[in-house]
Design an enzyme around this catalytic site. Structure first.
Site: not given
Ligand code: RB5
Length: 151
Positions: A66, A7, A132, A64, A97
């Site tokens: 996080t 994203d 595993h 993304c 694993h």
């Molecule tokens: C976008 O702002 C953010 O929420 C997305 O990139 C991600 O971190 C979601 O888990």
């Protein structure tokens, strides 16, 4: 072929990983996003998860902000074992694993050079099999039960 996507929160890192893959001569398809405009990570996570789940891509990489949202999305798809990794140890374990077929990274968490190192570790770490494999078989059986509504 490796499928990659992000994203807007993972765009910069996804592009750097694409350049790194090209430099290493690794075949990949970039499924977007291609601009900094705000988009919804499920749309892009689904593209890669479907490609891997249907066998159009051998493995995938999702980024993304996080890595959490992309992990949640990718693991909804049959046959997907998506691993959110943060360091060398978790990248190695994802391969050894978990036989993770999608690597998930946080673009707002990792430095680019560290992230490319994690991709390399994951790509180069063979699955250990043995006990595993038994655990992966149990995951697959649970997935079947969930799909049938008997879980
Ligand atoms: C976008 O702002 C953010 O929420 C997305 O990139 C991600 O971190 C979601 O888990």
């Amino acid at each position: 072929m490796l499928a990659i996507a992000s994203d807007h929160g993972g765009l910069g890192l996804k592009n750097i990983i694409g350049e790194w893959l090209a430099h290493k001569g690794i075949d990949y398809e970039d499924m977007g996003t291609f601009s900094e405009e705000s988009v919804d990570y499920p749309d892009y996570g689904a593209l890669v998860a479907r490609a891997v789940g249907e066998g159009r891509a051998e493995r995938g990489i999702l980024v993304c902000g996080t890595g959490i949202g992309m992990s949640i999305v990718a693991n909804k798809f049959p046959g997907i074992r998506a691993a959110l990794v943060h360091d060398e140890f978790t990248a190695k374990m994802a391969g050894e694993h978990n036989c993770a077929n999608i690597l998930v990274l946080g673009g707002r968490v990792l430095e680019a050079s560290q992230a490319c190192g994690l991709v390399q570790i994951w790509l180069n770490t063979p699955f250990a099999g043995g006990r595993h494999q038994r655990r992966l078989d149990k995951i697959a059986a649970l997935e079947e039960e969930v799909l049938k509504g008997t879980a």
